[in-house]
Design a protein around this motif. Structure first.
Motif, short mmCIF file in Angstrom:
data_model
loop_
_atom_site.label_atom_id
_atom_site.label_comp_id
_atom_site.label_asym_id
_atom_site.label_seq_id
_atom_site.Cartn_x
_atom_site.Cartn_y
_atom_site.Cartn_z
N ALA A 106 -8.04 -13.32 0.03
CA ALA A 106 -8.10 -13.27 0.97
C ALA A 106 -5.88 -12.30 2.02
O ALA A 106 -6.13 -11.08 2.81
N ASP A 107 -5.25 -12.73 0.60
CA ASP A 107 -4.11 -12.22 0.90
C ASP A 107 -3.62 -10.94 0.30
O ASP A 107 -2.97 -10.19 0.64
N LEU A 108 -4.90 -10.09 -0.11
CA LEU A 108 -5.03 -9.14 -1.02
C LEU A 108 -4.90 -7.70 -0.14
O LEU A 108 -6.24 -8.11 0.22
N MET A 109 -4.84 -6.69 -0.30
CA MET A 109 -5.10 -5.30 0.83
C MET A 109 -4.71 -4.59 0.14
O MET A 109 -3.92 -3.95 -0.07
N PRO A 110 -6.01 -3.69 -0.51
CA PRO A 110 -6.43 -2.61 -0.81
C PRO A 110 -5.52 -1.21 -0.06
O PRO A 110 -6.06 -1.53 1.51
#
Length: 82
Positions: free
Chosen positions: A28-32
């Motif tokens: 959830a803390d990864l933003m492509p």
């Protein structure tokens, strides 16, 4: 709680989605910021059923990985938790 349970164990459920050829799992803390479709093919390029960024605690602690779903692998991994 269960001392053998790791928060990343919920990620094991991804292996059961055999209706797909490949699954990408992102924390959830990864933003492509770009389209990540090309990463669905990484398994065939590397010839591996699992490709991911290594995590600090375990492979499941990776922020991103792609896998080939397999119920057999799912059951093998969950058996290790018992």
């Amino acid at each position: 709680g269960n001392p053998g349970f790791h928060m990343g164990h919920y990620k094991l459920w991804a292996w059961q989605h055999t209706e797909y050829e490949a699954i990408q799992l992102l924390d959830a803390d990864l933003m492509p910021l770009v389209n990540m479709d090309q990463f669905f093919d990484v398994n065939s390029v590397i010839d591996s059923a699992f490709v991911g960024c290594p995590g600090k605690l375990s492979v499941l602690n990776a922020g991103w990985f792609v896998l080939k779903p397999s119920c057999e692998h799912f059951f093998e991994m969950t058996e290790m938790l018992h």
